[in-house]
Design a protein around this motif. Sequence first.
Motif, PDB file in Angstrom:
ATOM      1  N   GLY A  32       0.928  -1.179  -0.029  1.00  0.00           N
ATOM      2  CA  GLY A  32       0.025   0.041   0.001  1.00  0.00           C
ATOM      3  C   GLY A  32       0.776   1.449  -0.077  1.00  0.00           C
ATOM      4  N   LEU A  33       0.215   2.422   0.435  1.00  0.00           N
ATOM      5  CA  LEU A  33       1.063   3.492   0.562  1.00  0.00           C
ATOM      6  C   LEU A  33       2.395   3.306   1.392  1.00  0.00           C
ATOM      7  CD1 LEU A  33      -1.762   5.983   1.362  1.00  0.00           C
ATOM      8  CD2 LEU A  33      -0.505   5.977  -0.640  1.00  0.00           C
ATOM      9  N   GLY A  34       2.430   2.465   2.225  1.00  0.00           N
ATOM     10  CA  GLY A  34       3.585   1.993   3.196  1.00  0.00           C
ATOM     11  C   GLY A  34       4.686   1.678   2.180  1.00  0.00           C
ATOM     12  N   ASN A  35       4.404   1.132   0.882  1.00  0.00           N
ATOM     13  CA  ASN A  35       5.648   0.818   0.094  1.00  0.00           C
ATOM     14  C   ASN A  35       5.856   1.869  -0.706  1.00  0.00           C
ATOM     15  OD1 ASN A  35       3.760  -1.583   0.950  1.00  0.00           O
ATOM     16  ND2 ASN A  35       5.304  -2.839  -0.054  1.00  0.00           N
ATOM     17  N   ILE A  36       4.843   2.469  -1.386  1.00  0.00           N
ATOM     18  CA  ILE A  36       5.061   3.311  -2.348  1.00  0.00           C
ATOM     19  C   ILE A  36       5.210   4.792  -1.991  1.00  0.00           C
ATOM     20  CG2 ILE A  36       3.887   4.354  -4.655  1.00  0.00           C
ATOM     21  CD1 ILE A  36       2.274   1.428  -4.190  1.00  0.00           C
ATOM     22  N   TRP A  37       4.387   5.107  -0.897  1.00  0.00           N
ATOM     23  CA  TRP A  37       4.777   6.588  -0.426  1.00  0.00           C
ATOM     24  C   TRP A  37       5.728   6.500   0.729  1.00  0.00           C
ATOM     25  CZ3 TRP A  37       2.106   7.566   4.444  1.00  0.00           C
ATOM     26  CH2 TRP A  37       2.310   9.203   4.876  1.00  0.00           C
ATOM     27  N   ARG A  38       5.670   5.847   1.647  1.00  0.00           N
ATOM     28  CA  ARG A  38       6.248   5.789   3.033  1.00  0.00           C
ATOM     29  C   ARG A  38       7.588   5.266   2.653  1.00  0.00           C
ATOM     30  NH1 ARG A  38       7.011   4.044   8.198  1.00  0.00           N
ATOM     31  NH2 ARG A  38       6.206   5.372   9.949  1.00  0.00           N
ATOM     32  N   PHE A  39       7.833   4.071   2.310  1.00  0.00           N
ATOM     33  CA  PHE A  39       9.143   3.471   2.184  1.00  0.00           C
ATOM     34  C   PHE A  39      10.154   4.415   1.469  1.00  0.00           C
ATOM     35  CE2 PHE A  39      12.105   0.447  -0.288  1.00  0.00           C
ATOM     36  CZ  PHE A  39      12.605  -0.154   0.897  1.00  0.00           C
ATOM     37  N   GLN A 229       9.019   0.775   9.995  1.00  0.00           N
ATOM     38  CA  GLN A 229       8.618   0.436   8.455  1.00  0.00           C
ATOM     39  C   GLN A 229       8.063  -0.993   8.349  1.00  0.00           C
ATOM     40  OE1 GLN A 229       7.752   2.408   6.156  1.00  0.00           O
ATOM     41  NE2 GLN A 229       7.822   0.989   4.477  1.00  0.00           N
ATOM     42  N   ALA A 230       8.890  -2.082   8.745  1.00  0.00           N
ATOM     43  CA  ALA A 230       8.899  -3.301   8.389  1.00  0.00           C
ATOM     44  C   ALA A 230       7.253  -3.501   9.134  1.00  0.00           C
ATOM     45  CB  ALA A 230       9.782  -4.004   9.168  1.00  0.00           C
ATOM     46  N   PHE A 231       7.160  -3.150  10.103  1.00  0.00           N
ATOM     47  CA  PHE A 231       5.806  -3.327  10.894  1.00  0.00           C
ATOM     48  C   PHE A 231       4.527  -2.591  10.014  1.00  0.00           C
ATOM     49  CE2 PHE A 231       5.394  -5.413  14.974  1.00  0.00           C
ATOM     50  CZ  PHE A 231       6.722  -6.049  15.283  1.00  0.00           C
ATOM     51  N   PHE A 232       4.670  -1.484   9.568  1.00  0.00           N
ATOM     52  CA  PHE A 232       3.593  -0.776   9.015  1.00  0.00           C
ATOM     53  C   PHE A 232       3.536  -1.283   7.721  1.00  0.00           C
ATOM     54  CE2 PHE A 232       1.807   2.568   6.665  1.00  0.00           C
ATOM     55  CZ  PHE A 232       0.821   2.840   7.575  1.00  0.00           C
ATOM     56  N   SER A 233       4.519  -1.545   7.050  1.00  0.00           N
ATOM     57  CA  SER A 233       4.477  -2.213   5.594  1.00  0.00           C
ATOM     58  C   SER A 233       3.705  -3.459   5.518  1.00  0.00           C
ATOM     59  CB  SER A 233       5.677  -2.099   4.939  1.00  0.00           C
ATOM     60  OG  SER A 233       5.535  -2.588   3.693  1.00  0.00           O
ATOM     61  N   LEU A 234       3.876  -4.363   6.597  1.00  0.00           N
ATOM     62  CA  LEU A 234       3.318  -5.630   6.526  1.00  0.00           C
ATOM     63  C   LEU A 234       1.875  -5.642   7.113  1.00  0.00           C
ATOM     64  CD1 LEU A 234       6.642  -7.791   7.371  1.00  0.00           C
ATOM     65  CD2 LEU A 234       5.387  -7.832   5.346  1.00  0.00           C
ATOM     66  N   SER A 235       1.374  -4.704   7.940  1.00  0.00           N
ATOM     67  CA  SER A 235       0.218  -4.544   8.424  1.00  0.00           C
ATOM     68  C   SER A 235       0.169  -5.326   9.575  1.00  0.00           C
ATOM     69  CB  SER A 235      -1.027  -4.929   7.615  1.00  0.00           C
ATOM     70  OG  SER A 235      -1.107  -4.387   6.482  1.00  0.00           O
ATOM     71  N   LEU A 236       1.539  -5.212  10.358  1.00  0.00           N
ATOM     72  CA  LEU A 236       1.764  -6.501  11.435  1.00  0.00           C
ATOM     73  C   LEU A 236       1.258  -6.165  12.777  1.00  0.00           C
ATOM     74  CD1 LEU A 236       3.417  -9.088  11.181  1.00  0.00           C
ATOM     75  CD2 LEU A 236       5.543  -7.731  12.135  1.00  0.00           C
ATOM     76  N   VAL A 266       7.790  -7.195   0.084  1.00  0.00           N
ATOM     77  CA  VAL A 266       8.928  -6.633  -0.077  1.00  0.00           C
ATOM     78  C   VAL A 266       9.354  -6.480  -1.698  1.00  0.00           C
ATOM     79  CG1 VAL A 266      11.395  -7.563  -0.180  1.00  0.00           C
ATOM     80  CG2 VAL A 266      10.170  -7.741   1.771  1.00  0.00           C
ATOM     81  N   PHE A 267       9.019  -7.161  -2.501  1.00  0.00           N
ATOM     82  CA  PHE A 267       8.956  -7.006  -3.914  1.00  0.00           C
ATOM     83  C   PHE A 267       8.420  -5.754  -4.330  1.00  0.00           C
ATOM     84  CE2 PHE A 267       7.372  -8.083  -8.146  1.00  0.00           C
ATOM     85  CZ  PHE A 267       8.654  -8.529  -8.844  1.00  0.00           C
ATOM     86  N   VAL A 268       7.151  -5.332  -4.055  1.00  0.00           N
ATOM     87  CA  VAL A 268       6.676  -3.917  -4.360  1.00  0.00           C
ATOM     88  C   VAL A 268       7.418  -2.999  -3.927  1.00  0.00           C
ATOM     89  CG1 VAL A 268       4.854  -2.585  -4.189  1.00  0.00           C
ATOM     90  CG2 VAL A 268       4.566  -5.029  -4.761  1.00  0.00           C
ATOM     91  N   ALA A 269       8.167  -2.852  -2.569  1.00  0.00           N
ATOM     92  CA  ALA A 269       8.641  -1.905  -1.979  1.00  0.00           C
ATOM     93  C   ALA A 269      10.110  -1.633  -2.600  1.00  0.00           C
ATOM     94  CB  ALA A 269       8.970  -2.285  -0.651  1.00  0.00           C
TER      95      ALA A 269
END
Length: 454
Positions: A32-39, A229-236, A266-269
């Motif tokens: 999501g935005l975590g990968n494209i906007w936040r990462f 970032q790892a937590f947010f991006s994985l919706s963990l 990870v691939f998308v990030a």
Amino acid sequence: MSTRNTPNLNQPREQWGTRFGFMLAAAGSAVGLGNIWRFPFVVGEGGGAAFVLLYLGFVLLIGLPLIIGEISIGRKGRSNAMDSYKVIQPNSKWYLNGFIGVIVNFMILSFYSVISGWALYYFILALTGNLLANEKNYENAFGGFITDPIMPIVWQALLMSIVVLIVLRGVKKGIEKWNNILMPTLFVLLIILVFKSTSLENAQEGLQFFLQPDFSAINSGVILAALGQAFFSLSLATGMYVTYGSYKRNENSIVGNAGGIVFLDVFVAILAGLIIFPAVFHYGIDPGRGPDLVFITFPYIFTDMPFGTIFAVVFFFFVFVSALTSAISLLEVVVAFVKEKFNLSRKVAAPVTGIVITTVGAFTALSFGPLSHITLFDLTIFGLFDFIAAQVLIPFSGFLLCIFLGWVWKPHEVKLEVEKEGNKFPLFKLWSFLIRYVIPVVLLVIFLDSIGIL
Ligand code: TRP
């Protein structure tokens, strides 16, 4: 098991339609935005490749084991994020950890819907040919939009209406169907853009920043940011995997699905990084400029590109879609809870929850403009929501999740759930060691640090 404490499930529980249903939906939440906007902007602020390596380490050593545990809780409990704990440990207070997850999803969606609204607006601008301009004053255009007292809220509300309409239709016909269409579209778009961006002049400089680690850039702040970032991006550790896992069929491998989700996220990030950094260096944009990085870099790229107008439409459609599938999951966690707790139908629970979240979220939207003077601990309303949810509640809840899995429900019980229908649990011993000893200690340190005790 005492029946008094088991949730009252008076309707048959919904299930994913096909074997890919769960994985694509969970990957739709994660990507999501975590990968494209936040990462990209946290990588930029964190100094580049060394940050990326830390992030990858956290994803594999903390993210993957926790995802396996969370899915197991949901599939065993077959209930919402909170009641699944109750099914597994009746007569205990562990369900409160599930409740924290519901609160976190509520808080995150409040501001996530705002940023997703920005993405929707940029997509419509591109589609109507109003995004790109020869003067390229994209910094001002974006700044003007997000500080406006009305427009960001209008777009946030529009975005939330779409999310509500999809969640309203249920697990199979709404969430699964839309993820099946949207996720593959997304991958195709990304790959095209990677080719475009890496062929820009000066692309190597950007690739170096992104891929060649400079370990002197690492400090405790960078480590914290990489974990966050790892937590947010994985919706963990927020009940998403519990909720989505509760609709999962027993035949499907939990470990296999968890691996697939982590890989896709990870691939998308990484692809997003490969697209953004060559362009950032090509146009001389500061990679550490912060949250508006994506909204400013891309219009530059597209202005100078043959068929740029079309690429702009495609790219912002992609940002919008990936935000949408994540927002769907954020709303679903709260709706599954509200619906089962108050015995409401989806048709009622989804819009009511959506309206409440949009209203609360509007204040975070305004904190970029008219309410920017309201601050607490130096944080705006938006910053405060992000901080409390992502930096305090998620690590705290992740810590409790480890204790629950490792010491209360116990690894051998998790193993029984994972191995149902002849499925395998490879590296179970390692999993158990990480969950019982390593991850809780790491999370505790991080949590104490983020609330300022260490
Ligand atoms: N992971 C999503 C992203 O990368 C956002 C998201 C969805 C999320 N559900 C969440 C973040 C729960 C934290 C908690 O954009």
